[in-house]
Design an enzyme around this catalytic site. Sequence first.
Site, PDB file in Angstrom:
ATOM      1  N   ASP A 235      54.659  80.050  39.947  1.00 11.03           N
ATOM      2  CA  ASP A 235      55.347  81.266  40.346  1.00 11.03           C
ATOM      3  C   ASP A 235      55.515  81.174  41.862  1.00 11.03           C
ATOM      4  OD1 ASP A 235      56.585  83.671  40.572  1.00 11.03           O
ATOM      5  OD2 ASP A 235      55.051  84.833  39.526  1.00 11.03           O
TER       6      ASP A 235
HETATM    7  C1  BGC Z   1      57.912  86.742  40.328  1.00  8.70           C
HETATM    8  C2  BGC Z   1      58.650  85.832  39.347  1.00  8.70           C
HETATM    9  C3  BGC Z   1      59.978  85.435  39.952  1.00  8.70           C
HETATM   10  C4  BGC Z   1      59.744  84.771  41.280  1.00  8.70           C
HETATM   11  C5  BGC Z   1      61.008  84.338  41.965  1.00  8.70           C
HETATM   12  C6  BGC Z   1      57.836  86.162  41.704  1.00  8.70           C
HETATM   13  O1  BGC Z   1      57.381  87.133  42.599  1.00  8.70           O
HETATM   14  O2  BGC Z   1      56.614  86.977  39.835  1.00  8.70           O
HETATM   15  O3  BGC Z   1      58.830  86.482  38.140  1.00  8.70           O
HETATM   16  O4  BGC Z   1      60.661  84.603  39.060  1.00  8.70           O
HETATM   17  O5  BGC Z   1      59.081  85.691  42.140  1.00  8.70           O
HETATM   18  O6  BGC Z   1      61.725  85.434  42.431  1.00  8.70           O
END
Ligand code: BGC
Length: 759
Positions: A235
Amino acid sequence: MTHHTPSTTDDTTGIAALSLADRAGLGSGRNFWQTKDIGDVPSITLTDGPHGLRKQTGGVDHLGLSSSVPATCFPPAAGLSQSWDPGLVERVGAALAEEAQAEDVQVLLGPGVNIKRSPLGGRNFEYYSEDPHLAGALGTAWVTGLQDGGVGASLKHFALNNQEHDRMRASSDVDPRPLREIYLRAFRKIVEDARPWTVMCSYNAVNGVPVRHSRELLTDILRGEWSFDGVVVSDWGAVGGRLRSVAAGLDLQMPSDGGTADAEVVTAVSNGQLDEDAVTVAAERVTALARRATAARRETSFDDETVEKHHALAREAAARSVVLLKNDGADGRHILPIAASGVTGSVAVIGPFAETPRYQGGGSSHVNPTRIDSPLELLKERLAAPVTYAAGFTTDGSGRDSGLLAEAVEDAANADIAVVFLGLSPDQESEGFDRTDLSLPPEQLGLLRAVRAVQERVVVVLSHGGALDLGEVSDLAPAILDANLLGQGGGAGIADVLTGEVNPSGKLTETLPARLADTPAYLDFPGEHGHVRYSEGLFVGYRWYDARNLRVAYPFGHGLSYTTFEYDEVFGQPDDDGDGITVTVGVSNTGRRAGREVVQAYVSVPDSDQVRAPRVLAGFGSVTLEPGEREEIEIHLDRRDLEYWDVRVGRFVLEPGRYVVHLGSSSRDLRGSVEVDLEGEEVHVPLTLESTLGEALAVPAVVDALGDVLGGMTGDGGDGLGVDMVKMMASIPLDRIITFSGGAVTREQLEELLEKANS
Ligand code: BGC
């Protein structure tokens, strides 16, 4: 629905020959959204997010702050799930692939399939359900639709990211059975059935180990048990130092950290701290993904025609996802649909969400919609009766506004029916924080009370991502439409259902509890000092309310229609190989409108030796019927949805015995059931000196021998071992018999007996 996207290429040629620095470099992004192009490995773009494309063109962030290209905003998972329609979800996935292709995006960061453990979870709007079967079935459809369009999915957030509070650090402390049977189950199904190109490693820790360091999760379970062959991507910002993550099985660190971790990886390999093979394997997986994704690129454009086509799909999806919670009568007629309820005067539409709809959540999934349907405009267009509008309250948190309130009450008093739009404003729920209560703002409830005092016919339309306490709303309003979050076509979807152009068939995918204090995780959410105990165990969502026999406001699976359905007798039989179960039931439309019924199959194992919820969803299907029409529906229950995780042997087991399959229109409106016997498999746990007498007596081969040995202990040849005596002694570990017998029973005797039992 089972579908295997063929691996277009697992081409990793030439990677082992790249320099260590290049191989390490492939393990992290070149910027916020793209991987590096190194040698002949192409760069690819990954971007959010589940219900629409969020491709940023200027500033970049993972919180939805900077702007992104216009894209169709489909209903977020919480709304879309209420359709219980995998076919529709697959079509949404296919449309998302077209838009991603047009914007040259190779991987879309979704679907989010975390379980809604608490209704307070700040990101529940991005997740499908409190039930893993449903989340798994819908997630499988989404991934299939997307990947068939040549765009990879990123199944997230793996795993146990069930809250926002302290999300980058907190440990989800969970027992093995809920881990397997609840929290990993949707992930497993989607990996096995839809083979996502990537899986996203979540921020949090599980049982004290950050997921990014968990070889158990990222390698042993994901690849070893489920045969995942894609890329594990972090993530955004989940990984600081990368060494332990590479060793655990993480392939791609996003976003770029400017090369810091790449250099650390090279040094660690050089000084023997990190196995070079792990770096090479990760680089090969990223390469295979980049080559596969590049080969799947298609020339498309997001032209006006596609914009229109996708908006139409967004509207269809929205209408199908609306849940009619309540529809009482007035003067012998149901309040809804408006067109059929005998409205002769005007319709008073009240509440700012009618004009400025709430249709998606905040954070990384935030989409810049191509357009937004206003429920108010569409109601004006479609209703023959005159429509008035009054805001009644504000959504800026400034509290009661008597002027606005008075206007709305006057409209309601003069109208034939009042349609009141209530809900949560964007600042009340978003990625990044959890909610602290389930209430609607007091000024909204005050408005509803005032409207109800002057108007009997009140329809409430709810917009919100997380579950609400509907106690007072239910007492006041004879009709309630749960519009959840429906995406950019939500306004049309709501108008379609209110006017009766669409007969609602959505069902809740999350229980609406009577009180926050009744909810399963109430005492352990959001945890403290970096730990969250999942003390409710297997009893998540309706499993909890059913096991404790608690009253709920609206049960899981509930949703009314403008027609009525009757179920015939249920039939069921085990599959030929004895693994799964197939059930059939005839469903008839007994009302006066065409409609769709979602039939839900819940399984109980009444004589089970395991701890079990009273009923568990194991399958569902739907049927669309004209008035008077009857059709048979067949639902297959997969072995994976019948097994339990046996902690003694560390694997899933199909328990032998009688399974009762209940078919229902909701989890608490069961219309019929059938019993099916499954052969299953006996679990043989080797006896040891730590095993109890009760466990030993359950093994037929040792009963007599044990009687002889115990005869030595009681001095009466075992005859004195009446039923009660056995019960009394059942929990004594075998080795303790040596003591209790004063040495008359010897260790050698017991060991001999164990050998016999285990052979
Ligand atoms: C989120 C993800 C997301 C990623 C990219 C993170 O903060 O948890 O779900 O895909 O950011 O934006």
